[in-house]
Design a protein around this motif. Structure first.
Motif, PDB file in Angstrom:
ATOM      1  N   ILE A 108      42.623  87.495  19.205  1.00 24.94           N
ATOM      2  CA  ILE A 108      44.043  87.704  19.485  1.00 24.94           C
ATOM      3  C   ILE A 108      44.490  86.636  20.460  1.00 24.94           C
ATOM      4  O   ILE A 108      43.956  86.522  21.564  1.00 24.94           O
ATOM      5  CB  ILE A 108      44.313  89.108  20.054  1.00 24.94           C
ATOM      6  CG1 ILE A 108      43.887  90.161  19.024  1.00 24.94           C
ATOM      7  CG2 ILE A 108      45.782  89.258  20.436  1.00 24.94           C
ATOM      8  CD1 ILE A 108      43.915  91.586  19.531  1.00 24.94           C
ATOM      9  N   ALA A 109      45.476  85.850  20.026  1.00 28.33           N
ATOM     10  CA  ALA A 109      46.065  84.810  20.864  1.00 28.33           C
ATOM     11  C   ALA A 109      47.354  85.371  21.456  1.00 28.33           C
ATOM     12  O   ALA A 109      48.342  85.548  20.744  1.00 28.33           O
ATOM     13  CB  ALA A 109      46.356  83.558  20.044  1.00 28.33           C
ATOM     14  N   ASP A 110      47.339  85.682  22.739  1.00 24.26           N
ATOM     15  CA  ASP A 110      48.509  86.225  23.430  1.00 24.26           C
ATOM     16  C   ASP A 110      49.310  85.053  23.993  1.00 24.26           C
ATOM     17  O   ASP A 110      48.919  84.450  24.983  1.00 24.26           O
ATOM     18  CB  ASP A 110      48.079  87.177  24.539  1.00 24.26           C
ATOM     19  CG  ASP A 110      49.237  87.746  25.322  1.00 24.26           C
ATOM     20  OD1 ASP A 110      50.408  87.449  24.990  1.00 24.26           O
ATOM     21  OD2 ASP A 110      48.982  88.480  26.287  1.00 24.26           O
ATOM     22  N   LEU A 111      50.412  84.736  23.337  1.00 28.25           N
ATOM     23  CA  LEU A 111      51.241  83.602  23.757  1.00 28.25           C
ATOM     24  C   LEU A 111      51.907  83.843  25.102  1.00 28.25           C
ATOM     25  O   LEU A 111      52.200  82.885  25.817  1.00 28.25           O
ATOM     26  CB  LEU A 111      52.287  83.285  22.695  1.00 28.25           C
ATOM     27  CG  LEU A 111      51.720  82.725  21.390  1.00 28.25           C
ATOM     28  CD1 LEU A 111      52.758  82.755  20.287  1.00 28.25           C
ATOM     29  CD2 LEU A 111      51.210  81.319  21.594  1.00 28.25           C
ATOM     30  N   SER A 112      52.149  85.087  25.465  1.00 31.34           N
ATOM     31  CA  SER A 112      52.845  85.370  26.725  1.00 31.34           C
ATOM     32  C   SER A 112      51.976  85.055  27.937  1.00 31.34           C
ATOM     33  O   SER A 112      52.497  84.741  29.004  1.00 31.34           O
ATOM     34  CB  SER A 112      53.324  86.829  26.769  1.00 31.34           C
ATOM     35  OG  SER A 112      52.232  87.721  26.843  1.00 31.34           O
TER      36      SER A 112
END
Length: 130
Positions: A108-112
């Protein structure tokens, strides 16, 4: 358990996630597994065809089939799936856990927050990412 993700693939994954924002991106990683270590060698970006792509993902079945065939041709196996959370959370959502179907890490790539983590789902056991 550990997932080895070379820097070049890590950069490609983040590039895909940023390009799709504010939609969630989705893709798979091909490679090899030895014991409890998965080693990614190739990244296959897929189209997200979910009706609400800003908060969920559904890989295009045709794109997924082409990725499977490419992995077979290259002598690789599925070693991970990935998607992004443009606005968080860093960990898997209830939907992510409910829809998990493969016994490989889910990245999971959390951009925030700029965080990339890997989990075995549906239990959300964190996998070491190297």
């Amino acid at each position: 358990m550990r997932l080895l993700l070379p820097d070049v693939l890590r950069r490609e994954l983040w590039q895909h996630a940023r390009a799709e924002a504010p939609r969630e991106c989705v893709g798979v990683l091909g490679g090899v597994q030895a014991g409890e270590t998965w080693t990614a060698q190739t990244l296959y970006p897929l189209a997200n065809i979910d009706p609400a792509p800003e908060r969920a993902y559904l890989a295009d079945p045709g794109h997924l089939l082409r990725a499977w065939r490419a992995m077979q041709t290259e002598g690789l196996e599925l070693v991970a799936l990935y998607h992004s959370h443009p606005r968080g959370p860093t960990g898997p959502s209830a939907t992510d856990q409910a829809l998990a179907a493969y016994p490989v890490p889910y990245l999971i790539a959390d951009l925030s927050t700029g965080t990339l983590r890997a989990y075995l789902l549906p239990g959300a056991e964190e996998v070491s990412l190297g």
